[in-house]
Each structure stands twice: as C-alpha cells, then as structure tokens.
Design an enzyme around this catalytic site. Structure first.
Site, PDB file in Angstrom:
ATOM      1  N   ASP A 174       0.874  -1.188   0.000  1.00  0.00           N
ATOM      2  CA  ASP A 174       0.000   0.000   0.000  1.00  0.00           C
ATOM      3  C   ASP A 174       0.897   1.219   0.000  1.00  0.00           C
ATOM      4  OD1 ASP A 174      -2.241   1.947   0.727  1.00  0.00           O
ATOM      5  OD2 ASP A 174      -3.316   0.055   0.900  1.00  0.00           O
ATOM      6  N   TYR A 180     -14.120   6.473 -14.417  1.00  0.00           N
ATOM      7  CA  TYR A 180     -14.169   5.330 -13.497  1.00  0.00           C
ATOM      8  C   TYR A 180     -14.679   4.085 -14.225  1.00  0.00           C
ATOM      9  CZ  TYR A 180     -15.605   2.330  -9.612  1.00  0.00           C
ATOM     10  OH  TYR A 180     -15.762   1.262  -8.762  1.00  0.00           O
ATOM     11  N   LYS A 186     -12.563   0.600 -14.883  1.00  0.00           N
ATOM     12  CA  LYS A 186     -12.937  -0.714 -14.364  1.00  0.00           C
ATOM     13  C   LYS A 186     -13.256  -1.688 -15.510  1.00  0.00           C
ATOM     14  CE  LYS A 186     -12.472  -0.320  -9.862  1.00  0.00           C
ATOM     15  NZ  LYS A 186     -11.380  -1.056  -9.178  1.00  0.00           N
ATOM     16  N   ASP A 225     -19.923  -2.130   1.748  1.00  0.00           N
ATOM     17  CA  ASP A 225     -20.225  -1.471   3.033  1.00  0.00           C
ATOM     18  C   ASP A 225     -18.922  -0.989   3.665  1.00  0.00           C
ATOM     19  OD1 ASP A 225     -21.293  -0.521   5.328  1.00  0.00           O
ATOM     20  OD2 ASP A 225     -22.024  -2.459   6.074  1.00  0.00           O
ATOM     21  N   THR A 226     -18.607   0.271   3.423  1.00  0.00           N
ATOM     22  CA  THR A 226     -17.379   0.870   3.965  1.00  0.00           C
ATOM     23  C   THR A 226     -17.747   2.132   4.742  1.00  0.00           C
ATOM     24  OG1 THR A 226     -17.007   2.351   2.075  1.00  0.00           O
ATOM     25  CG2 THR A 226     -16.083   0.118   1.920  1.00  0.00           C
ATOM     26  N   PRO A 227     -16.893   2.561   5.664  1.00  0.00           N
ATOM     27  CA  PRO A 227     -17.165   3.817   6.386  1.00  0.00           C
ATOM     28  C   PRO A 227     -17.315   4.996   5.426  1.00  0.00           C
ATOM     29  CG  PRO A 227     -15.328   2.637   7.400  1.00  0.00           C
ATOM     30  CD  PRO A 227     -15.678   1.886   6.155  1.00  0.00           C
TER      31      PRO A 227
HETATM   32  N1  LIG Z   1     -16.078   0.902  -2.189  1.00  0.00           N
HETATM   33  C1  LIG Z   1     -16.940   0.469  -3.113  1.00  0.00           C
HETATM   34  O1  LIG Z   1     -18.163   0.607  -2.981  1.00  0.00           O
HETATM   35  C2  LIG Z   1     -16.425  -0.236  -4.329  1.00  0.00           C
HETATM   36  C3  LIG Z   1     -17.332  -0.680  -5.311  1.00  0.00           C
HETATM   37  C4  LIG Z   1     -16.827  -1.360  -6.422  1.00  0.00           C
HETATM   38  C5  LIG Z   1     -15.478  -1.613  -6.541  1.00  0.00           C
HETATM   39  N2  LIG Z   1     -14.631  -1.167  -5.549  1.00  0.00           N
HETATM   40  C6  LIG Z   1     -13.204  -1.471  -5.682  1.00  0.00           C
HETATM   41  O2  LIG Z   1     -12.832  -2.328  -4.619  1.00  0.00           O
HETATM   42  C7  LIG Z   1     -11.459  -2.129  -4.295  1.00  0.00           C
HETATM   43  C8  LIG Z   1     -11.295  -1.900  -2.799  1.00  0.00           C
HETATM   44  O3  LIG Z   1     -12.109  -0.818  -2.394  1.00  0.00           O
HETATM   45  P1  LIG Z   1     -11.921  -0.198  -0.940  1.00  0.00           P
HETATM   46  O4  LIG Z   1     -13.217   0.447  -0.584  1.00  0.00           O
HETATM   47  O5  LIG Z   1     -11.337  -1.225  -0.036  1.00  0.00           O
HETATM   48  O6  LIG Z   1     -10.848   0.943  -1.254  1.00  0.00           O
HETATM   49  P2  LIG Z   1      -9.932   1.733  -0.201  1.00  0.00           P
HETATM   50  O7  LIG Z   1     -10.402   1.513   1.192  1.00  0.00           O
HETATM   51  O8  LIG Z   1      -9.821   3.139  -0.724  1.00  0.00           O
HETATM   52  O9  LIG Z   1      -8.524   1.008  -0.352  1.00  0.00           O
HETATM   53  C9  LIG Z   1      -7.668   1.224  -1.434  1.00  0.00           C
HETATM   54  C10 LIG Z   1      -6.242   1.250  -0.880  1.00  0.00           C
HETATM   55  O10 LIG Z   1      -5.347   1.449  -1.987  1.00  0.00           O
HETATM   56  C11 LIG Z   1      -4.394   2.427  -1.592  1.00  0.00           C
HETATM   57  N3  LIG Z   1      -3.844   3.135  -2.745  1.00  0.00           N
HETATM   58  C12 LIG Z   1      -4.375   4.161  -3.423  1.00  0.00           C
HETATM   59  N4  LIG Z   1      -3.545   4.585  -4.383  1.00  0.00           N
HETATM   60  C13 LIG Z   1      -2.451   3.804  -4.305  1.00  0.00           C
HETATM   61  C14 LIG Z   1      -1.223   3.773  -5.010  1.00  0.00           C
HETATM   62  N5  LIG Z   1      -0.968   4.634  -6.015  1.00  0.00           N
HETATM   63  N6  LIG Z   1      -0.296   2.876  -4.661  1.00  0.00           N
HETATM   64  C15 LIG Z   1      -0.531   2.011  -3.641  1.00  0.00           C
HETATM   65  N7  LIG Z   1      -1.668   1.991  -2.941  1.00  0.00           N
HETATM   66  C16 LIG Z   1      -2.621   2.879  -3.254  1.00  0.00           C
HETATM   67  C17 LIG Z   1      -5.177   3.374  -0.717  1.00  0.00           C
HETATM   68  O11 LIG Z   1      -4.306   4.164   0.064  1.00  0.00           O
HETATM   69  P3  LIG Z   1      -4.782   5.636   0.549  1.00  0.00           P
HETATM   70  O12 LIG Z   1      -6.034   5.438   1.334  1.00  0.00           O
HETATM   71  O13 LIG Z   1      -3.617   6.119   1.349  1.00  0.00           O
HETATM   72  O14 LIG Z   1      -5.015   6.426  -0.716  1.00  0.00           O
HETATM   73  C18 LIG Z   1      -6.012   2.411   0.092  1.00  0.00           C
HETATM   74  O15 LIG Z   1      -5.329   1.954   1.237  1.00  0.00           O
HETATM   75  C19 LIG Z   1     -10.987  -0.970  -5.174  1.00  0.00           C
HETATM   76  O16 LIG Z   1     -10.351  -1.468  -6.319  1.00  0.00           O
HETATM   77  C20 LIG Z   1     -12.277  -0.277  -5.543  1.00  0.00           C
HETATM   78  O17 LIG Z   1     -12.190   0.461  -6.745  1.00  0.00           O
HETATM   79  C21 LIG Z   1     -15.058  -0.492  -4.468  1.00  0.00           C
END
Ligand SMILES: NC(=O)c1ccc[n+]([C@@H]2O[C@H](COP(=O)([O-])OP(=O)(O)OC[C@H]3O[C@@H](n4cnc5c(N)ncnc54)[C@H](OP(=O)(O)O)[C@@H]3O)[C@@H](O)[C@H]2O)c1
Length: 238
Positions: free
Chosen positions: A38, A156, A160, A190-192
C-alpha cells in the site's frame, strides 16, 4: 479449503484499505504468508498489528503507479518469501466526476492509472515467476460499473472495464500454465466512506468486505482451478 493456503505466499495490494484488510485477515487465519502492499508504511503497520500475532506478514510501502517501484517491490517480495502464489489486486478507487466535457486530463489519468495501470504493472512483474512455478492465481477487483457506463462516472467506468478486459487477456495468455486470472465486480461495498457519503441508504443492502474476501479466497483456491477469465458479480442486495 483452508489448509491449502497454509504457507502460501499472498501478495495483496491496497492492503491498508477496507477490502484489502478483510482479505489479509482471511488469509492470515489460514496461515498464509502475507506481502502487504500500500502507499503508506504507517497504514500497513496498523494492518499488520491488527492481524493475529503468529501471522507472517511483511509491509511494502509502494506507489503502484510507478513501474520501477512496482518491479522493485515484487522482486523484494520474491527475495523475502521465495515465491508468489497469489496476487490479489485490491488497490483502486473512485471519484465522481463532472460531465465528460468538463473532465480534465488529470481526472481521466487518475482513474485510469489507479484502477487499470496498477493492475497492469503488478501482473506484468508477477507473471514470469508464476510461469516459472507453473502455478499462480491472480484476482483483480473491477466493479459493477465496468459493465455499463454511467453519467459523471466516465473515467471510473472506463478504468474498471479496462480491469475486466485486462483480466480476460491475462487469462487467455496464461491458461495453459496453471495460472488463473479472474476479477470480481463488487456492487456497493459497506465501507465507512460509503456510509458517510450515503447516510440515508440501507447499509444492509451493501456487500460486506468479508463476503468479497470469501470470493477472493474461493478464486485463489484449488476449487476454482478451472475458473479463469471470469468477472464475478458480487452485488449483495445493492
Ligand atoms: N467501495 C466500493 O463501494 C467499491 C465498489 C466497487 C469496486 N470497488 C473497488 O474495490 C477495491 C477496494 O475498495 P476499498 O473500498 O477497499 O478501497 P480503499 O479503502 O480506498 O482502499 C484502497 C487502498 O489502496 C491504496 N492506494 C491508493 N492509491 C495507491 C497507489 N498509487 N499505490 C498504492 N496503494 C494505493 C489506498 O491508500 P490511501 O487510502 O492512502 O489512498 C487504500 O489503502 C478498489 O479497487 C475499488 O475500486 C469499491
């Protein structure tokens, strides 16, 4: 299924994020050896500390958008652990954009780079060692938005969709070498952050990170050995 993951080396990108943490927890329970990637060392340290004490983990702070840094970190993981069995590309993100005619280059680049380029970089560096081992599993996180473009989400959705077709290309290229490549299409997780952004929604309809982590584990397992090139919808009731 669980014993098969003991001592397996699992690389998790976005390991400090919501889903990345859930995936790390799941594999840690199975006795896997975890390479947590990360952006920030302190976020990774917090994740590692929350895992069971006997979990073997190493933290690798890296910017996944820098190809040299990604190459170096994957080589370091190989040097530290000896091999890579599973690559879980969880890192990614979302920004709601303006209309397409108002979208700036930097907004386009940010989405395409974060979601698609990161997967290209890690897969490109990991595949040769999986070929050497004649074994490997790659699991990418796409999104439901890959299947149909939505307004104000152009970059976006395109990013994807790129993850989905990259998955298919990688699967086609490696299907004779016991390497499977699949992606998951989450609905709303379901995220904060989502709870804060949509406080009036019914959170029970969203997908818990643990449910997505279960699908990651399935795709990494021997039970999924004949599943490759798939894009698996995991929408819950969202
Ligand atoms: N949340 C949703 O509803 C949803 C829906 C569909 C798909 N997704 C996909 O599911 C996956 C996980 O989602 P999530 O909610 O767990 O996301 P998240 O909590 O934002 O986690 C993503 C992690 O990647 C890190 N990151 C960002 N840019 C980076 C870089 N350049 N190099 C290395 N690490 C980096 C972030 O660090 P920082 O926080 O420090 O930036 C964060 O720790 C993602 O691919 C997202 O697009 C999410």
């Amino acid at each position: 299924m669980q014993n098969e993951f003991k001592d397996k080396v699992i690389v998790i990108t976005g390991a400090a994020g919501n889903l990345g943490r859930a995936v790390a927890e799941k594999f840690a329970q199975f006795g896997s050896r975890l390479a947590l990637l990360d952006l920030k060392q302190d976020s990774l340290d917090a994740v590692a500390q929350a895992l069971p004490e006997d979990a073997e983990t190493r933290a690798y702070p890296v910017n996944l958008l820098e190809s040299n840094a990604v190459n170096a970190v994957i080589q370091q993981v190989k040097a530290d652990f000896g091999r890579i069995d599973v690559l879980a590309n969880i890192a990614g993100g979302f920004t709601m954009g303006p209309l397409m005619q108002d979208t700036e280059d930097k907004d386009w680049d940010f989405m395409l780079n974060l979601n698609a380029r990161s997967v290209f970089y890690t897969a490109r560096e990991v595949i040769p060692s999986m070929l050497e081992n004649q074994s490997g599993r790659i699991i990418n996180i796409s999104a439901r938005a890959a299947l149909e473009g939505k307004g104000r989400m152009g970059p976006y959705c395109a990013s994807k969709a790129a993850v989905k077709t990259l998955t298919e290309s990688l699967a086609a290229e490696n299907k004779f070498d016991n390497i499977t490549v699949n992606c998951i299409l989450p609905g709303t997780i379901d995220t904060p952050q989502n709870r804060e952004a949509m406080p009036d929604a019914d959170f029970n309809n969203w997908v818990p990170t643990s449910a997505l982590a279960d699908v990651v584990v399935f795709l990494a397992s021997d039970a999924a050995r004949c599943v490759t090139g798939a894009a698996i919808p995991v929408y819950g009731r969202s």
